[in-house]
Structures are given as structure tokens and as C-alpha cells.
Design a protein around this motif. Structure first.
Motif, PDB file in Angstrom:
ATOM      1  N   UNK A 444       0.837  -1.197   0.000  1.00  0.00           N
ATOM      2  CA  UNK A 444       0.000   0.000   0.000  1.00  0.00           C
ATOM      3  C   UNK A 444       0.873   1.249   0.000  1.00  0.00           C
ATOM      4  N   UNK A 445       0.225   2.414  -0.098  1.00  0.00           N
ATOM      5  CA  UNK A 445       0.963   3.676  -0.198  1.00  0.00           C
ATOM      6  C   UNK A 445       1.830   3.917   1.032  1.00  0.00           C
ATOM      7  N   UNK A 446       1.289   3.601   2.209  1.00  0.00           N
ATOM      8  CA  UNK A 446       2.051   3.810   3.435  1.00  0.00           C
ATOM      9  C   UNK A 446       3.319   2.979   3.473  1.00  0.00           C
ATOM     10  N   UNK A 447       3.221   1.720   3.036  1.00  0.00           N
ATOM     11  CA  UNK A 447       4.397   0.847   3.006  1.00  0.00           C
ATOM     12  C   UNK A 447       5.458   1.373   2.043  1.00  0.00           C
ATOM     13  N   UNK A 448       5.008   1.836   0.877  1.00  0.00           N
ATOM     14  CA  UNK A 448       5.950   2.373  -0.099  1.00  0.00           C
ATOM     15  C   UNK A 448       6.646   3.625   0.429  1.00  0.00           C
ATOM     16  N   UNK A 449       5.909   4.469   1.142  1.00  0.00           N
ATOM     17  CA  UNK A 449       6.511   5.692   1.682  1.00  0.00           C
ATOM     18  C   UNK A 449       7.523   5.360   2.775  1.00  0.00           C
ATOM     19  N   UNK A 450       7.201   4.371   3.609  1.00  0.00           N
ATOM     20  CA  UNK A 450       8.150   3.969   4.650  1.00  0.00           C
ATOM     21  C   UNK A 450       9.414   3.391   4.022  1.00  0.00           C
ATOM     22  N   UNK A 451       9.254   2.561   2.990  1.00  0.00           N
ATOM     23  CA  UNK A 451      10.417   1.989   2.305  1.00  0.00           C
ATOM     24  C   UNK A 451      11.276   3.085   1.684  1.00  0.00           C
ATOM     25  N   UNK A 452      10.618   4.086   1.085  1.00  0.00           N
ATOM     26  CA  UNK A 452      11.355   5.204   0.509  1.00  0.00           C
ATOM     27  C   UNK A 452      12.123   5.963   1.582  1.00  0.00           C
ATOM     28  N   UNK A 453      11.489   6.172   2.737  1.00  0.00           N
ATOM     29  CA  UNK A 453      12.156   6.895   3.828  1.00  0.00           C
ATOM     30  C   UNK A 453      13.349   6.119   4.359  1.00  0.00           C
ATOM     31  N   UNK A 454      13.206   4.802   4.504  1.00  0.00           N
ATOM     32  CA  UNK A 454      14.321   3.982   4.998  1.00  0.00           C
ATOM     33  C   UNK A 454      15.503   4.049   4.031  1.00  0.00           C
ATOM     34  N   UNK A 455      15.212   3.969   2.734  1.00  0.00           N
ATOM     35  CA  UNK A 455      16.289   4.076   1.748  1.00  0.00           C
ATOM     36  C   UNK A 455      16.989   5.418   1.810  1.00  0.00           C
ATOM     37  N   UNK A 456      16.214   6.496   1.953  1.00  0.00           N
ATOM     38  CA  UNK A 456      16.801   7.836   2.040  1.00  0.00           C
ATOM     39  C   UNK A 456      17.689   7.973   3.266  1.00  0.00           C
ATOM     40  N   UNK A 457      17.203   7.510   4.405  1.00  0.00           N
ATOM     41  CA  UNK A 457      17.965   7.642   5.642  1.00  0.00           C
ATOM     42  C   UNK A 457      19.239   6.792   5.601  1.00  0.00           C
ATOM     43  N   UNK A 458      19.150   5.607   5.000  1.00  0.00           N
ATOM     44  CA  UNK A 458      20.350   4.766   4.885  1.00  0.00           C
ATOM     45  C   UNK A 458      21.402   5.453   4.023  1.00  0.00           C
ATOM     46  N   UNK A 459      20.964   6.041   2.904  1.00  0.00           N
ATOM     47  CA  UNK A 459      21.911   6.751   2.039  1.00  0.00           C
ATOM     48  C   UNK A 459      22.503   7.953   2.767  1.00  0.00           C
ATOM     49  N   UNK A 460      21.660   8.678   3.499  1.00  0.00           N
ATOM     50  CA  UNK A 460      22.136   9.845   4.248  1.00  0.00           C
ATOM     51  C   UNK A 460      23.181   9.444   5.284  1.00  0.00           C
ATOM     52  N   UNK A 461      22.882   8.381   6.058  1.00  0.00           N
ATOM     53  CA  UNK A 461      23.834   7.939   7.081  1.00  0.00           C
ATOM     54  C   UNK A 461      25.154   7.522   6.450  1.00  0.00           C
ATOM     55  N   UNK A 462      25.069   6.841   5.320  1.00  0.00           N
ATOM     56  CA  UNK A 462      26.288   6.364   4.666  1.00  0.00           C
ATOM     57  C   UNK A 462      27.131   7.528   4.155  1.00  0.00           C
ATOM     58  N   UNK A 463      26.499   8.487   3.495  1.00  0.00           N
ATOM     59  CA  UNK A 463      27.261   9.581   2.898  1.00  0.00           C
ATOM     60  C   UNK A 463      27.856  10.473   3.978  1.00  0.00           C
ATOM     61  N   UNK A 464      27.170  10.629   5.103  1.00  0.00           N
ATOM     62  CA  UNK A 464      27.728  11.418   6.200  1.00  0.00           C
ATOM     63  C   UNK A 464      28.901  10.689   6.850  1.00  0.00           C
ATOM     64  N   UNK A 465      28.801   9.364   6.939  1.00  0.00           N
ATOM     65  CA  UNK A 465      29.931   8.594   7.473  1.00  0.00           C
ATOM     66  C   UNK A 465      31.143   8.720   6.555  1.00  0.00           C
ATOM     67  N   UNK A 466      30.912   8.673   5.241  1.00  0.00           N
ATOM     68  CA  UNK A 466      32.009   8.867   4.304  1.00  0.00           C
ATOM     69  C   UNK A 466      32.593  10.269   4.428  1.00  0.00           C
ATOM     70  N   UNK A 467      31.716  11.253   4.574  1.00  0.00           N
ATOM     71  CA  UNK A 467      32.186  12.628   4.722  1.00  0.00           C
ATOM     72  C   UNK A 467      33.035  12.808   5.962  1.00  0.00           C
ATOM     73  N   UNK A 468      32.632  12.156   7.052  1.00  0.00           N
ATOM     74  CA  UNK A 468      33.401  12.267   8.293  1.00  0.00           C
ATOM     75  C   UNK A 468      34.806  11.687   8.120  1.00  0.00           C
ATOM     76  N   UNK A 469      34.925  10.626   7.323  1.00  0.00           N
ATOM     77  CA  UNK A 469      36.241  10.004   7.101  1.00  0.00           C
ATOM     78  C   UNK A 469      37.145  10.871   6.242  1.00  0.00           C
ATOM     79  N   UNK A 470      36.543  11.695   5.375  1.00  0.00           N
ATOM     80  CA  UNK A 470      37.341  12.490   4.439  1.00  0.00           C
ATOM     81  C   UNK A 470      37.333  13.973   4.771  1.00  0.00           C
ATOM     82  N   UNK A 471      36.867  14.340   5.979  1.00  0.00           N
ATOM     83  CA  UNK A 471      36.875  15.739   6.379  1.00  0.00           C
ATOM     84  C   UNK A 471      35.876  16.610   5.632  1.00  0.00           C
TER      85      UNK A 471
END
Length: 661
Positions: A444-471
Motif C-alpha cells: 500500500x501507499x504507506x508501506x511504499x513511503x516507509x520503504x522510501x524513507x528507509x532508503x533515504x535515511x540509509x543513504x544519508x547515514x552512509x554519505x555522512x559517514x564517508x564525509x566524516x572520514x574524508x573531512x
């Protein structure tokens, strides 16, 4: 003393190892040839034919296509002075895909005549348009980049709209768009190889001009260089190489961007070194990706097209290498024409806000219906408000968030190609959505929105972790975000190429839509705008000083790493919030900052709020047009956003030139 530094030796060992592994994988593929019944001599001849007419041509095509794309990317990054430029920057792939989509939908006989010619004509037409739009500015690098980006967005949006409208006819274009190296003879290898030889010879002759291009325009002219002529020659060689590959094997992204980056990360510093190593890096990367594709292929064929596999394998490799070697890319280009600042910027902001209010009123009251256009008032307006108001509010809020996010990224990195999608958040949302669609029968729409949010947050956490390693260095953040985005897009390309009912849902989300937004979602978007915009006035000093460079910023007392972290986090949260509700309309975040700059609305928070207002106006207008122009059908918001904002941006470029201030 060793002639080569430790990073260079490690880099050479890595690439030689990848090449050897690719050869080993092809040996595995050769060893597991299918058992064929029949006369032994006939079976032997069939195996020999498969080897000489399929497997070996495929290996040669992978090597030559990767080398051609690597050389093309190196040339474009040098002439455009942009470390994230690649063949897609000039609209080659988008133009070729649009030409194929048009042919599939309206003139399939052209494809029976020559698919390669149709693709080549589309790519050439897009590049010709980009260069003609940039001639008045002397092919200034920023103008070429912005014009290319705009043409790419418009062509890509038009292709998506055509696929959604006539999907039963043109869905197969995704297979070509994902890049496939299947071969039945040596034709593609010979074509690409001959053009690579000519392109390599031309690049060798252009080595000295390419070295001078590292200087600014004034210094290059003082040395007697005819800048426009050199830029035309370099761009022509790069385009010819990329178009040759695209016309023969389809769109294979990431190689043109990654190969020069890998060359620099392996220690290449001079134009000669980059131009020599980039083709080698591209050849090994594409060969390795195709070897994995063949080694994992099942009885029904390749699980993932080669073009998608390149992003899946090359993205992590680039992310792993980034912290290890200090990159040295060509500096981002600055335009030779300064931006004219408005004398009364507050009045301009007020006019943009007023335009938004007028657009909002039109979206609520004016629209197409079964009996034609009508103006809603009274009881009719009250009945329509529950449907129209949430979409209007969502379009305005999402456009504002994306416009501000794009402005933050361009200001933070000093790169005119930087936009909301550079952080990979949009691609992460798409991957989350794809996983939900593939794992569940009818989410349903709610499930798709939650999946989209989880993907966004995972990408955000990853890119910030990479940024922290490279200043949080700007170039490394850009390359890391692009690598993550390519990995996400590779997964989506594989889903598209596989086909199925979920393809249209994914494509509709990628094209952008507000039709599933209700009152609750619109309220949450407004809350996101209020929360994320609140700190911007307090960050004006950082926004003004960071583009001056890290040494100057530190001298002026700005905490460089902390400020980059805060601004990157804000941009990512803005992008994630907008993408979560209305899809990845990141083109608003790319176009709005350029429009604000060309209108003279520059400098700190003023630039951010102007970009936000322009983004809001652009998405609102695009959403209103998409709902009404083809009523009762709805055209994706992304198509009209590119169709409205793109030409206006190009017109402003023609009048005033560009700068990334």
C-alpha cells in the motif's frame, strides 16, 4: 629509491588484480559452456563459433568501450574543468535515448533500418543544441555544463513521459538504456576500436592545449590559445568517442566519470598521465563488470545488464579508494562574466513570493474538467479543495526544499553540476521503493513511503559517514555522492530492464508526482520547511565564506569540517523530505539556484531563499500544467519542470552568461 610512490604501486596492483580476476571469470564462463548433443565434430564447431563470434568479441568490446568512455570522460573533465563531468553532461545519452523512444513509439521502421544510426543522431542533435546555446558565451565551461545539464533534463523528462504514455510500445528501450555487451560478431569491436584509435591520436595532438586549459581563460589567451577552437575540438573528440559506444552497446554510465577519478587517485597529476591512465581504468572496470555479469548469468540470461553492473561494482570501489589518496581534479570553472546584483533584492523576493501566491490561487480555482476549462468558486471550490489544496501545498513545499538544497550544495562545493541528487539520497529512496515493490505483492501507499524513507535515511547515514572520514572535502563529497547515486540507479536500471508491473510504478515515482499526497502529508511537508529553513539565517556567514576555500575559511574563523557537515546534513534532509512525499524532482534543485544567480539574487541567505521561492514556483507551475494540459491524463511533474525551467534558464544564459558565485 622507488620510481613510484606507495599509493601508485597499490593502485597499479589493484587494477592489475581486477584485470586478472576478470580474465579468471571469463575462463570460468568458457569452462561451463552448455553441453550440446549431436555429432562431436559439430559440437566442437559450435563451441568454436561461440568462442570466436560471441565471447571473444564481447571481451574486446568491453575493453575498447571502457577505454573509449574513460578517454571521453578525461577529455570532458579537463575542458569543462569539472571533476564530475562525463559524457552524460552534454546530453549525449539522454538525446540518444529520446531518439530511440520516439522511433519506437512513432516510427519503428527506423529501428529496423539502423538502431545505431537513430541513437547516434539523437546524441549528436543534443550535443549540437548544447554547443549552439553556448556559442555566444565562447563555450565558457560553466555555460556548456549548465546548457548540457538542462538539455539532458529536458530530453530525459520527455523520454519518461513517452514511456508512461506509450509503455506497451517503448518499454524495451530500458534494456538498451541499461547497457548490454552481447555480441554476435566483431562489428562493434571493430567500430569502437577504430574510433578509439583515431580519438586517441587526436587527444595526443591536443596534449599541450589541454595542459594550458588548466589555467584560467585570461592566462590561456595570453599564451596565444584560441580558446573556442580548442574547446570545440576537445568536445568533438570526446562526444565522438562516447556516441560511438552508445550507438553500438547502449548507455553505460559511470565509466566516463569514474575512470578519470581512478586515474587521479592512482597518482596521475598531469593531463598526459590522466589521458593515458583513464582509458586503462575504464577498460579494466568495464571488463571486470561484464565478467561478473557473465559469471552470474543463469539459464535465462544475464541477471543484471552490464551498464547496471558497472555502477554496482565501480561505486563501492570508488568509495573505498576516496579516503586513501588525495584527489587532484581540474578546478571547477568560473565564468568570465560577473553576476549583476539586484539593487533591491527584497523587492525581487517579494515578487517571487507574490508569483507563488498567484500560482497557488490558479491551482486551486482554475483547471480542466469533463466540460473544458472552468473557474471554481463557491460550493464547487469547497468540493475541490480537499483534492487540490494538498497537491498545491505539497508542490510549493517540495519545490522550496529542493531549491534550497540545490543552492546549499552548489554553494558548498562551488560546482554548477551539484544538486540535491549529488548526495545519493534520492537514489536511496528509489532503491527502498524498488525493494518494497519486489518483495511485496501489493504494497500500500504507506508501506511504499516507509520503504522510501528507509532508503533515504540509509543513504544519508552512509554519505555522512564517508564525509566524516574524508573531512567533508567538497570534491570527495561530490564523488562519494555520485558513486552512491550510481549504485542506486544501477539497481533501478536492472529493475527496469527486467520489466514487470512494478516498472511503471517506479518510473512514475521517478518522474515526480503529487497525486498521492493528502492533507496529512502536505502538513508534514510544511512542517519540514519551517524546521529546516529556520537555521538558514544564522548560517549566512558560513554560506558566504565557505566558497572562498578551506584555507581562507579557517583564516576567517570558520570551523570548516563542522560547517560542511551541518550544511550537508541540511541539504540531505531537505532532499529526503521532498523525495519522500513527491518523488525525486531534483531538477528543481539544479535549475532554481542557477535561475536565482542569473537574476542577480546572490549572497548568503538571500541566494538560498531566492532559490527556494523559484523552486516552489517552478514545481507548482509544472504540477498545474501536468494536471490540466492533457486532461484526464496526468503528465509527470518532472517533464513540465524541465520544459518550463530549462528554456528560461537557457534564455537567461544567452543574455547574461553564467557564474556559480
Amino acid at each position: 629509491m622507488s620510481l613510484f610512490s606507495a599509493p601508485v604501486r597499490r593502485g597499479a596492483g589493484l587494477w592489475l588484480g581486477l584485470g586478472a580476476l576478470a580474465v579468471g571469470l571469463f575462463a570460468v564462463v568458457l569452462a561451463r559452456q552448455p553441453e550440446l548433443a549431436g555429432d562431436p565434430e559439430t559440437v566442437r564447431r559450435l563451441h568454436v563459433a561461440l568462442l570466436w563470434q560471441s565471447l571473444l568479441p564481447r571481451i574486446a568490446t568491453a575493453l575498447l568501450a571502457g577505454a573509449a568512455l574513460g578517454l571521453s570522460g578525461a577529455l570532458l573533465q579537463r575542458v569543462l574543468r569539472n571533476p564530475i563531468a562525463d559524457p552524460s553532461t552534454l546530453g549525449i545519452a539522454a538525446g540518444a535515448q529520446l531518439a530511440l523512444t520516439l522511433a519506437l513509439a512513432f516510427a519503428p521502421g527506423l529501428l529496423a533500418w539502423s538502431r545505431e544510426a537513430v541513437a547516434l543522431a539523437g546524441g549528436a542533435a543534443a550535443v549540437t543544441l548544447v554547443l549552439s546555446l553556448s556559442l555566444r558565451r565562447g563555450l565558457d565551461p560553466v555555460t556548456v555544463v549548465v546548457a548540457g545539464m538542462t538539455v539532458s533534463l529536458m530530453a530525459g523528462a520527455a523520454s519518461a513521459a513517452l514511456v508512461l504514455a506509450r509503455g506497451e510500445y517503448v518499454l524495451s528501450v530500458f534494456i538498451w538504456g541499461a547497457g548490454s555487451l552481447h555480441q554476435q560478431n566483431w562489428h562493434s569491436a571493430l567500430v569502437i576500436g577504430s574510433r578509439l584509435a583515431l580519438g586517441g591520436a587526436a587527444a595526443a595532438l591536443l596534449l599541450r592545449p589541454l595542459a594550458v586549459l588548466a589555467l584560467d581563460d585570461a592566462a590561456a589567451r595570453s599564451l596565444g590559445m584560441a580558446l573556442m577552437a580548442v574547446r570545440v575540438l576537445v568536445i568533438a573528440v570526446a562526444v565522438w568517442l562516447a556516441a560511438s559506444v552508445i550507438s553500438e552497446v547502449g548507455v553505460i554510465g559511470f565509466v566516463g566519470l569514474a575512470a578519470p577519478a581512478f586515474a587521479r587517485l592512482s597518482g596521475a597529476r598531469t593531463p598526459r598521465a590522466v589521458l593515458v591512465r583513464a582509458p586503462f581504468m575504464g577498460a579494466v572496470l568495464l571488463l571486470f563488470a561484464d565478467a561478473v555479469v557473465q559469471a552470474t548469468a543463469g539459464a535465462r540470461g544475464d541477471l543484471i545488464p552490464t551498464g547496471a553492473m558497472v555502477g554496482l561494482l565501480g561505486g563501492p570501489l570508488l568509495l573505498w579508494l576516496l579516503p586513501r589518496v588525495a584527489p587532484h581534479a581540474p578546478p571547477a570553472a568560473a565564468s568570465s562574466a560577473p553576476v549583476r546584483r539586484l539593487a533591491r533584492p527584497r523587492r525581487a523576493l517579494a515578487l517571487l513570493a507574490a508569483a507563488g501566491l498567484i500560482l497557488g490561487a490558479a491551482m486551486l480555482t482554475l483547471g480542466a474538467g469533463p466540460e473544458g476549462w472552468s473557474f471554481a468558486a463557491g460550493d464547487l471550490l469547497a468540493d475541490l479543495l480537499p483534492f487540490r489544496a494538498p497537491r498545491t501545498v505539497a508542490a510549493a513545499a517540495a519545490g522550496a526544499l529542493l531549491g534550497a538544497a540545490g543552492a546549499l550544495m552548489q554553494r558548498l562545493t562551488g560546482n554548477p553540476l551539484a544538486g540535491p541528487e549529488v548526495l545519493g539520497v534520492s537514489a536511496g529512496a528509489g532503491v527502498g521503493l524498488a525493494v518494497a515493490l519486489l518483495a511485496l505483492d501489493t504494497p500500500d501507499t504507506g508501506t511504499l513511503m516507509v520503504a522510501s524513507a528507509v532508503g533515504s535515511l540509509a543513504a544519508l547515514a552512509f554519505i555522512l559517514a564517508m564525509g566524516a572520514r574524508t573531512g567533508f572535502g567538497p570534491e570527495r563529497m561530490l564523488l562519494a555522492g555520485v558513486a552512491l547515486g550510481c549504485m542506486g540507479l544501477a539497481i533501478l536500471s536492472a529493475v527496469f530492464a527486467a520489466g514487470g508491473w512494478n516498472t511503471f510504478l517506479l518510473l512514475g515515482w521517478l518522474a515526480g508526482s503529487t497525486d498521492k499526497v493528502g492533507a496529512g502529508e502536505a502538513g508534514l511537508l510544511v512542517l519540514c520547511v519551517l524546521v529546516l529553513f529556520a537555521p538558514l539565517p544564522l548560517l549566512g556567514r558560513w554560506i558566504d565564506i565557505l566558497p572562498l576555500g578551506a584555507p581562507m575559511a579557517r583564516a576567517l574563523g570558520v570551523p570548516v569540517a563542522a560547517s560542511r557537515l551541518v550544511l550537508s546534513l541540511l541539504a540531505a534532509l531537505m532532499t529526503g523530505a521532498a523525495t519522500f512525499f513527491v518523488g525525486p524532482l531534483s531538477l528543481a534543485g539544479l535549475l532554481a539556484p542557477h535561475l536565482a544567480r542569473l537574476l542577480g539574487l546572490v549572497g548568503g541567505p538571500l541566494f538560498l531563499f531566492a532559490s527556494a521561492l523559484i523552486g516552489a514556483d517552478l514545481v507548482m507551475l509544472a504540477d498545474w500544467l501536468g494536471r490540466n494540459v492533457a486532461y484526464p491524463y496526468q503528465i509527470p511533474v518532472g517533464f513540465f519542470a524541465a520544459l518550463v525551467g530549462g528554456p528560461y534558464l537557457v534564455w537567461l544564459l544567452q543574455r547574461k552568461g553564467a557564474s556559480h558565485g
